[in-house]
Design a protein around this motif. Sequence first.
Motif, PDB file in Angstrom:
ATOM      1  N   MET A  57       0.851  -1.182   0.000  1.00 55.49           N
ATOM      2  CA  MET A  57       0.000   0.000   0.000  1.00 55.49           C
ATOM      3  C   MET A  57       0.892   1.239   0.000  1.00 55.49           C
ATOM      4  SD  MET A  57      -3.293  -0.363  -0.095  1.00 55.49           S
ATOM      5  CE  MET A  57      -4.628  -1.525   0.268  1.00 55.49           C
ATOM      6  N   VAL A  58       0.591   2.158  -0.899  1.00 56.07           N
ATOM      7  CA  VAL A  58       1.425   3.353  -1.061  1.00 56.07           C
ATOM      8  C   VAL A  58       0.560   4.582  -0.813  1.00 56.07           C
ATOM      9  CG1 VAL A  58       3.070   4.536  -2.550  1.00 56.07           C
ATOM     10  CG2 VAL A  58       2.656   2.069  -2.856  1.00 56.07           C
ATOM     11  N   PRO A  59       0.647   5.178   0.380  1.00 57.21           N
ATOM     12  CA  PRO A  59      -0.147   6.377   0.662  1.00 57.21           C
ATOM     13  C   PRO A  59       0.376   7.571  -0.136  1.00 57.21           C
ATOM     14  CG  PRO A  59       0.737   5.368   2.676  1.00 57.21           C
ATOM     15  CD  PRO A  59       1.471   4.771   1.525  1.00 57.21           C
ATOM     16  N   GLY A  60      -0.442   8.606  -0.198  1.00 53.45           N
ATOM     17  CA  GLY A  60      -0.037   9.825  -0.875  1.00 53.45           C
ATOM     18  C   GLY A  60       1.269  10.388  -0.332  1.00 53.45           C
ATOM     19  N   GLU A  61       2.072  10.938  -1.240  1.00 50.94           N
ATOM     20  CA  GLU A  61       3.372  11.540  -0.940  1.00 50.94           C
ATOM     21  C   GLU A  61       4.400  10.508  -0.503  1.00 50.94           C
ATOM     22  OE1 GLU A  61       3.144  15.048   1.437  1.00 50.94           O
ATOM     23  OE2 GLU A  61       1.597  15.959   0.189  1.00 50.94           O
ATOM     24  N   ARG A  62       4.132   9.242  -0.803  1.00 52.75           N
ATOM     25  CA  ARG A  62       5.127   8.179  -0.677  1.00 52.75           C
ATOM     26  C   ARG A  62       5.299   7.549  -2.055  1.00 52.75           C
ATOM     27  NH1 ARG A  62       2.127   9.893   3.836  1.00 52.75           N
ATOM     28  NH2 ARG A  62       3.288   9.467   5.759  1.00 52.75           N
ATOM     29  N   ALA A  63       6.226   6.617  -2.154  1.00 52.25           N
ATOM     30  CA  ALA A  63       6.499   5.982  -3.440  1.00 52.25           C
ATOM     31  C   ALA A  63       6.793   4.509  -3.231  1.00 52.25           C
ATOM     32  CB  ALA A  63       7.690   6.658  -4.125  1.00 52.25           C
ATOM     33  N   VAL A  64       6.788   3.763  -4.324  1.00 51.95           N
ATOM     34  CA  VAL A  64       7.188   2.366  -4.287  1.00 51.95           C
ATOM     35  C   VAL A  64       8.308   2.168  -5.311  1.00 51.95           C
ATOM     36  CG1 VAL A  64       5.373   1.677  -5.932  1.00 51.95           C
ATOM     37  CG2 VAL A  64       6.423  -0.040  -4.443  1.00 51.95           C
ATOM     38  N   MET A  65       9.340   1.456  -4.885  1.00 53.53           N
ATOM     39  CA  MET A  65      10.453   1.108  -5.756  1.00 53.53           C
ATOM     40  C   MET A  65      10.144  -0.254  -6.374  1.00 53.53           C
ATOM     41  SD  MET A  65      13.476   2.170  -3.068  1.00 53.53           S
ATOM     42  CE  MET A  65      14.846   2.303  -4.246  1.00 53.53           C
ATOM     43  N   ILE A  66      10.136  -0.329  -7.697  1.00 48.20           N
ATOM     44  CA  ILE A  66       9.794  -1.560  -8.403  1.00 48.20           C
ATOM     45  C   ILE A  66      11.006  -2.017  -9.212  1.00 48.20           C
ATOM     46  CG2 ILE A  66       8.211  -2.640 -10.040  1.00 48.20           C
ATOM     47  CD1 ILE A  66       6.187  -0.444  -9.370  1.00 48.20           C
ATOM     48  N   PRO A  67      11.485  -3.236  -8.980  1.00 47.84           N
ATOM     49  CA  PRO A  67      12.642  -3.731  -9.733  1.00 47.84           C
ATOM     50  C   PRO A  67      12.313  -3.940 -11.215  1.00 47.84           C
ATOM     51  CG  PRO A  67      12.262  -5.029  -7.739  1.00 47.84           C
ATOM     52  CD  PRO A  67      11.047  -4.186  -7.964  1.00 47.84           C
ATOM     53  N   PRO A  68      13.333  -4.034 -12.067  1.00 47.01           N
ATOM     54  CA  PRO A  68      13.078  -4.279 -13.489  1.00 47.01           C
ATOM     55  C   PRO A  68      12.483  -5.662 -13.710  1.00 47.01           C
ATOM     56  CG  PRO A  68      15.419  -4.525 -13.021  1.00 47.01           C
ATOM     57  CD  PRO A  68      14.784  -3.979 -11.771  1.00 47.01           C
ATOM     58  N   ARG A  69      11.648  -5.754 -14.751  1.00 47.14           N
ATOM     59  CA  ARG A  69      11.039  -7.019 -15.159  1.00 47.14           C
ATOM     60  C   ARG A  69      10.229  -7.691 -14.047  1.00 47.14           C
ATOM     61  NH1 ARG A  69      10.642  -6.008 -20.275  1.00 47.14           N
ATOM     62  NH2 ARG A  69      12.613  -6.010 -21.434  1.00 47.14           N
ATOM     63  N   THR A  70       9.684  -6.891 -13.134  1.00 46.73           N
ATOM     64  CA  THR A  70       8.817  -7.417 -12.082  1.00 46.73           C
ATOM     65  C   THR A  70       7.363  -7.220 -12.505  1.00 46.73           C
ATOM     66  OG1 THR A  70      10.412  -6.954 -10.326  1.00 46.73           O
ATOM     67  CG2 THR A  70       8.112  -7.178  -9.678  1.00 46.73           C
ATOM     68  N   ARG A  71       6.661  -8.308 -12.767  1.00 51.28           N
ATOM     69  CA  ARG A  71       5.259  -8.189 -13.154  1.00 51.28           C
ATOM     70  C   ARG A  71       4.453  -7.651 -11.981  1.00 51.28           C
ATOM     71  NH1 ARG A  71       2.512 -10.006 -17.087  1.00 51.28           N
ATOM     72  NH2 ARG A  71       0.840 -10.896 -15.821  1.00 51.28           N
ATOM     73  N   HIS A  72       3.659  -6.639 -12.243  1.00 52.22           N
ATOM     74  CA  HIS A  72       2.882  -6.018 -11.185  1.00 52.22           C
ATOM     75  C   HIS A  72       1.626  -5.396 -11.769  1.00 52.22           C
ATOM     76  CE1 HIS A  72       5.405  -2.823 -12.881  1.00 52.22           C
ATOM     77  NE2 HIS A  72       4.512  -1.949 -12.445  1.00 52.22           N
ATOM     78  N   ARG A  73       0.662  -5.172 -10.887  1.00 51.63           N
ATOM     79  CA  ARG A  73      -0.509  -4.399 -11.265  1.00 51.63           C
ATOM     80  C   ARG A  73      -0.770  -3.401 -10.157  1.00 51.63           C
ATOM     81  NH1 ARG A  73      -5.716  -8.568 -10.846  1.00 51.63           N
ATOM     82  NH2 ARG A  73      -5.454  -9.160  -8.651  1.00 51.63           N
TER      83      ARG A  73
END
Length: 252
Positions: A57-73
């Motif tokens: 869960m990513v609240p407002g004014e935060r971020a998520v780091m997503i690695p390359p080639r990681t399937r996500h929705r």
Amino acid sequence: MRNIPVAEVDHLDRDVLAIATDYPSGYLLDWHDHRRVQLLYAATGTMRVETADGTWMVPGERAVMIPPRTRHRVLMLDVRTASLYVEPAAVPWWPGECAVVQVSGLLRELLLGAVEMEAEYAAAGRDAALVALVLHELSALSGLPLHVALPRHGVFAGLCRDYLADPALAVSNADWARAAAMSERAFTRAFRQETGTSPASWRTRARLLSAVPRLREESVTAVAASLGYASPAGFSYAFSRAFSVSPSSLRR
């Protein structure tokens, strides 16, 4: 750049591409991946990011780091994003799995400035300096454990995903065991072996995580009562213990 797919500019010879996107509330950005790493920043709203391994869960004014080639929705709840797509070689320290991170005031302003740049920004001068500072700030991000892991076992994963979609208080270990065609004891043992936690503890964490988007609109007292806590203080203690951040801090 605004409201364009990263695929249209991914070929450009730039280490960092910055794109801002506006999403209607409730929009589901379905399963996909990127060649580059992604910093997905919620300038407004709340995002729910899912992979095969868990939900963040990513609240407002935060971020998520997503690695390359990681399937996500990603489920977007009144979200306006500012994303960075970065060549993996430029950030060799990037985490191997998704991570929710705090975003400093400086990085927030840098992100908002970066999305105003042209796709092929000048390799020297102001824009290049801004990108260099962005990369420096990324290396100092601090994480928040706003996630719940998902088991790999197909039946267990299905039960957990269904629960995340509707975290009802009435669901029990017995209910899950019946759905998995197992005895309650065998189910509980197998679930713990795969996840490192009991089914009941997993559901408690998932239920607490479901509070994140609601805290933008509802009081801590209302959310606590709906999740079955006898008092707001009890809910706040459980939430802070699980996620290292107080529920009241997510209300802004």
